[in-house]
Design an enzyme around this catalytic site. Structure first.
Site, PDB file in Angstrom:
ATOM      1  N   ASN A 119       0.817  -1.216   0.000  1.00  0.00           N
ATOM      2  CA  ASN A 119       0.000   0.000   0.000  1.00  0.00           C
ATOM      3  C   ASN A 119       0.848   1.263   0.000  1.00  0.00           C
ATOM      4  OD1 ASN A 119      -2.722  -0.576  -0.179  1.00  0.00           O
ATOM      5  ND2 ASN A 119      -2.850  -1.232   1.966  1.00  0.00           N
ATOM      6  N   TYR A 176     -13.966   2.952   0.340  1.00  0.00           N
ATOM      7  CA  TYR A 176     -13.024   4.020   0.672  1.00  0.00           C
ATOM      8  C   TYR A 176     -13.528   5.406   0.244  1.00  0.00           C
ATOM      9  CZ  TYR A 176      -9.562   0.859   2.493  1.00  0.00           C
ATOM     10  OH  TYR A 176      -8.903  -0.055   3.274  1.00  0.00           O
TER      11      TYR A 176
END
Lengths: 443, 443, 443, 443
Positions: C157, C260
């Site tokens: 990430n 998200y």
């Protein structure tokens, strides 16, 4: 220059370099400096040429011309590039790699396959470009070293390709391509309509030697229909020879195609014309050049001789002076120039060269956004630009494969067999100028 | 007007219509006609307004001003649109639907959610646009009917959105949006550098009220670094208030952000300022307007009163006259205007309105190609333009859903809940002006 | 795996390298190899980590798990990258530069300015990327040297940015980014509709952690309206927590925003949640990780412990195995992956990473053309992608200026002052990982 | 069908309509239904034709074929469109306006100008399109009325143009164009490489009858070099006749050009071939058709006769069944189809038809993003697509001017004079089918 320039300041150029200064065109340019002395004064003109005789002849005439004009301009003659360029604020390039002999080959090899050979378009133009790109890039490199702030004005043909090669690979920010087709077209249409040249606004879209006039505006009003009509009916011979197309084409396009489009729209006839002429244009020009050089040698000649007009560069210096004056004076007027596209024609790559109206201030030309292309122009735009772009890559990489693809992409080359044969024969014939294609490992 | 206009012809406008003629700004425009009488003469000025009192007051002053100036211009007052427009060659629109009362609502409802309310940007600008689009389209329709050849000059705010609505849905070819921010920025930076205003070339990219100056050129040379430095260090108060940003932002952007970008770059502070001011700008302006109207009533007043400068439209008529002069004279100079994009900014749709340098001839402004956007500007360009485009669709369709999406897309509206609440409250508050959102079946 | 894989061949992987092999996630992956042994056999799993203790602990568990599963897979533990990679045909990257301590800083510095701090989105994600890009590029370089034919699977990430950095600067052709959000969303919506997961076709457009589902098709029929309705009314808790948005947003968008997007659509609430939680997610995960490592140490543990599910990587190995199986078997099914855009979303650059449906054969994923973006998604697409692209340039060049612009472009960072302060504080705090920003001459 | 379809469900089609059901191709399609009865059962086949005799002959054979196959499928014969379409779930269009007589004119008029005449490419294809577009749009309108949920499968030539006309003007969402070139190319190259057809992945870019294979992948590995080599050296006659190009072209392109590109790459030879053949293809086919119809009449014939193979539609029904099976089963495999571009080839308009790999689920084909075109293909893509698009506008508007421009844009029409003459002669010859070009006021 246009009337509005009257009464304006005179600008001074310290040094003006001409690469290919021994060209028979040069006196036209020199004459421009004399004619425009109230707007632009030049202290030194530096003529560079690799051909010593031509350089001496043209240089001698230059000195006599400026002497007669009672101008203090200093004429320098150079066979080395670096000193010729050093400290120049303008560099004008007008080279011809291989001179007329090479041009005649560019014309004849395609013709032997029934395909048009010409200095700037079709197979001949591509061959010319392959020879000229490496030399133009070498000049640009030297300009970057010896005159990094100079404006590079490219008159070298094929100007569309050479200007793009300079934009993409020349490492210079200040490059502009020039051609006399727009200025001549403007003058011709103004005469046709009987209005002052400056009154016209041409909505021009194009690549160099591939231009269309979408509209002709006078005082903001469209006059295109009237122009199309006059181009049929008017007795104006100059206009007919400049726009040699038939009624049906005008009516179908609803635009004015410019001169070089005849090679695409009336291919058969133009090939027929060339074949029936007996001589190629290069052969004719070679003779004219010889006569001109003989004439230039005459120690009593101290003006541009009228015979130069046969050479075919009408208004070429006029275009150069208009551009220079706007660059020097931050004039911000609109001129049709060959520049980096930068989105002005959205269908073409940003770094392609295009020939379009630009606003010209001291920071250089900025193109005007042209919007979407008319569909009828897209195939030629795309084919010619692809051909040009492949040609540049071929020259830079020395790739025969890309040279063939460039030839194949060209709308004047019919099919792969012709593309392959013509490419291979031209590369072979110009082998001395094209070492990069004959190195080991090149493909 | 710039010096180069001197000695040029005087152009005559038969009829000039002002939609929203009762505006307190009108005397600024009238003063312009008097100041520019050597360049432009107008035979009839037609003032149209739906507010009879304002119209009478401003109309009276107009007559006195022209009388004092000894000009024969005829002043017409109209409460009907058709005769006001009939036969005009220019129509200037400067309407405000709902007057200051509506503007104050546009400011206060967002503020009650902690979100900036303002006449042209953010939630307030969108609300203003929703009210103003249908009315502007109605005016455009009438112009198409009664003055089909007229130039439509839009000063009505939010000019970015209104001009785009006119381009997309107005059915007129000759529409230009105007704003005084570019001309004021130009003057301010010229003063900062101590050079003449006409010497500057601003490399401006933007939407109206969302502009960046990528470079400031003088005689073709970049002066942006010096400008950024001076914007920090110079004691020039005017420049600081026009470009109220901190050093870090200038250094990061390497561009000059223009005034209205403060709402995006310093959101918190601008909200804080508004809150701590006690009154909104609309409330302040309402008071100024009342005072101005009182002043205008004075039968002895026959010039533009100095108090008008507080109103905030500095150089507004100057921008209009520059544009009109170039349209009338086919001048082809470069002006920063709000026009159809047409590929000039390739990332935005062709029919979006953008505020960029254009060449202005008699056929209208043509935008200059701006190339790719600097990455740092892309998010704001995209978000604001998307918000504007959704707003236009919302207004035309009467769609609450699209109005909410428009609000959500706006960078000054934080999150969906705020977008929904503010949209719904504004629609409700302006219900009388927005019948299309309350019809059966609208979504 | 889906039912259609049944009865197919078993594929063998010679060597599978895990960079960041000491991650607490690793047992999930190992469990996948055991579960999918009928489809994929791996001869050697090479775990690489710079943290020797974690490596030993996870490595020990790995050996016990495979022993219990009676699989002959060999487990290698490496602290040197070259031998870990040598000869691998798959490299999975799941690193975390600075471990949880750095993540907690990424969370807390923005929060101290009232701005969301998070591992992948907003200011925290950018800081994480700045640390992780150079290390990811170092790994890519080694892969190019030691396993040039390997598939590089990126789970590290922020995957959107890291995958793009690998595409643009990694010099590898075979890079795919992976995330478990698409597979979890698919499963969740399938459950909501009561149909098999494989029956759903999600018309997904997005960047990683910024995805919208434009339509949900079952047997070719749109079920989006039903889905939006069920997301309001169904008692399905899992669906609500996965798509935590209110009715108005669903109705306005007419799409399903994925998880998200809550950081953008409900910014205030998510910041409030984080603040009121007392601990950041990083702090919580740090505790979970400690507990997991303690658990992993247990010499009797020889299966994936159920506690791992709290860690948050549901279906992560499932996504990896689906991808690997299609790469090995040339399956040509459709999976939602993070890949080079290549025109699939025409508004974004060709070399941007996007998260979209791809056809996955043995030559890798090829994205499906998504057509024009819905206007309502454009501002977030543009802002987040610009922010990501500037972040990559900042990391590669070590440019604080670009880092600030990246922060400024991010929709979760309100205004320049916050952008500057947060950037500077994060760079300072992570100084040890970011030497390129502190070299002489960096700007 | 491919092996993976085995063991899958059987799908039922209620009604399948064939527009142009009297075509001699129809038995091929009927044979497909019989061969694929395990995958797809059809309850009713509705054959529509305006030619009663053909309809009776083909209809009779159809009934005998199904009887012999012991299938309960009902055969309906219609001379009215509405009842033929009513309630169909698939409509296959395979019309030929003016039958072979018109085709022969399309071939001969261009040939009389030394220009290729052909059913789908060049001047002949455009003439065919001009006749066929209005009829296809009429059919689409009726489908919208009587079978609004049906899939419209277009086999009608020129399929590139007809499919685009249906996409742009047909008002139907579910349109797919089909051709047997991709499936035959795939099979041919698979044989050449000696691998199973399903192992190949063709990286195909194209318009219909203008396709290039950029790469041939087997198990994810590029085999293009080997293919180019084999296409020279292999004794495989079928491959040579399918890809009839010389070595130099393969080497220059580094791609496999597909069959119809011979008209562009070897124009002279193909014209020569046609001229030396004595008969046009249309004349040959007219004879074959007569023989076939005679054969079909035989009351003892109850299978597809082997003579049909000479007609030239190899694998045509195979392509149709693959497509139908994926539409029915939501299979999501990759097929090369003629669909709306939608950005898959970014250089072409979104609503252009292109022939590219698509994922085919129950909601229809979705194209795969192909990235930027190889430069060498751009001129042909652009010229042919521009020609096609202008042709559609010409047909819809009845504009002779646009028809001429369409002809002029075509790469097989050399220059304006040919374009004008051929257009005018073709319009005159087909006057009865082209009333819209002869109405008053058409231009």
């Amino acid at each position: 220059m246009e009337p509005t320039a009257k009464g304006m300041d005179t600008y001074t150029i310290g040094k003006f370099a001409v690469v290919g200064g021994g060209s028979t065109y040069t006196p036209e340019l020199l004459d421009g400096f004399i004619a425009h002395q109230d707007e632009i004064r030049v202290e030194t003109i530096s003529l560079y040429d690799i051909h010593p005789q031509r350089l001496a002849i043209v240089g001698g005439l230059a000195q006599r011309m400026f002497r007669r004009a009672e101008l203090a301009t200093r004429i320098e003659l150079h066979q080395e590039l670096a000193p010729a360029l050093e400290g120049s604020s303008f560099v004008l390039s007008q080279i011809r790699v291989g001179l007329m002999a090479a041009r005649i080959i560019d014309e004849k090899i395609p013709l032997s396959h029934g395909v048009l050979g010409q200095e700037t378009v079709g197979a001949g133009g591509l061959a010319n470009a392959l020879r000229t790109i490496p030399e133009s890039l070498r000049i640009a490199e030297e300009v970057g070293r010896h005159a990094p702030d100079a404006w590079f004005l490219n008159f070298t043909n094929p100007s569309s390709i050479i200007t793009q090669a300079l934009i993409q690979h020349g490492g210079l920010g200040k490059v502009v391509g020039l051609c006399n087709v727009p200025i001549n077209s403007q003058r011709s249409l103004a005469n046709l309509l009987g209005v002052g040249e400056q009154k016209l606004w041409l909505d021009w879209i194009g690549l160099n030697h591939l231009g269309w006039i979408r509209d002709v505006l006078v005082d903001g009003r469209s006059r295109i229909s009237e122009v199309l009509d006059l181009l049929q009916k008017s007795p104006d011979e100059e206009a007919h020879s400049r726009f040699p197309f038939e009624l049906g084409l005008f009516e179908s396009l609803q635009m004015v195609p410019t001169y070089y489009l005849r090679y695409y729209y009336t291919t058969k006839q133009t090939i027929q014309e060339v074949l029936s002429a007996g001589k190629t244009r290069g052969e004719v020009v070679a003779e004219i050049e010889n006569e001109l050089l003989t004439r230039y040698k005459d120690p009593h000649l101290d003006v541009k001789p009228p015979e130069l007009n046969q050479r075919g560069g009408a208004l070429y210096s006029e275009a150069a002076f208009r551009l220079m004056f706007s660059l020097l004076s931050d004039r911000r007027d609109v001129q049709i120039l060959i520049v980096r596209n930068d989105g002005a024609i959205p269908e073409l790559p940003a770094d392609a060269s295009v020939e379009i109206p630009c606003v010209v201030g001291a920071a250089g030309p900025v193109p005007i956004a042209r919007g979407k292309l008319p569909p009828s122009t897209r195939p030629l735009f795309e084919a010619v630009k692809t051909s040009e772009s492949l040609c540049i890559e071929a020259a830079v990489q020395g790739s025969r494969r890309l040279a063939r693809l460039s030839m194949l992409a060209n709308p004047l080359v019919p099919g792969y067999e012709a593309a392959e044969s013509i490419t291979d024969e031209l590369l072979q014939a110009h082998r001395v100028y094209l070492p990069q294609f004959f190195e080991k490992g090149s493909v």
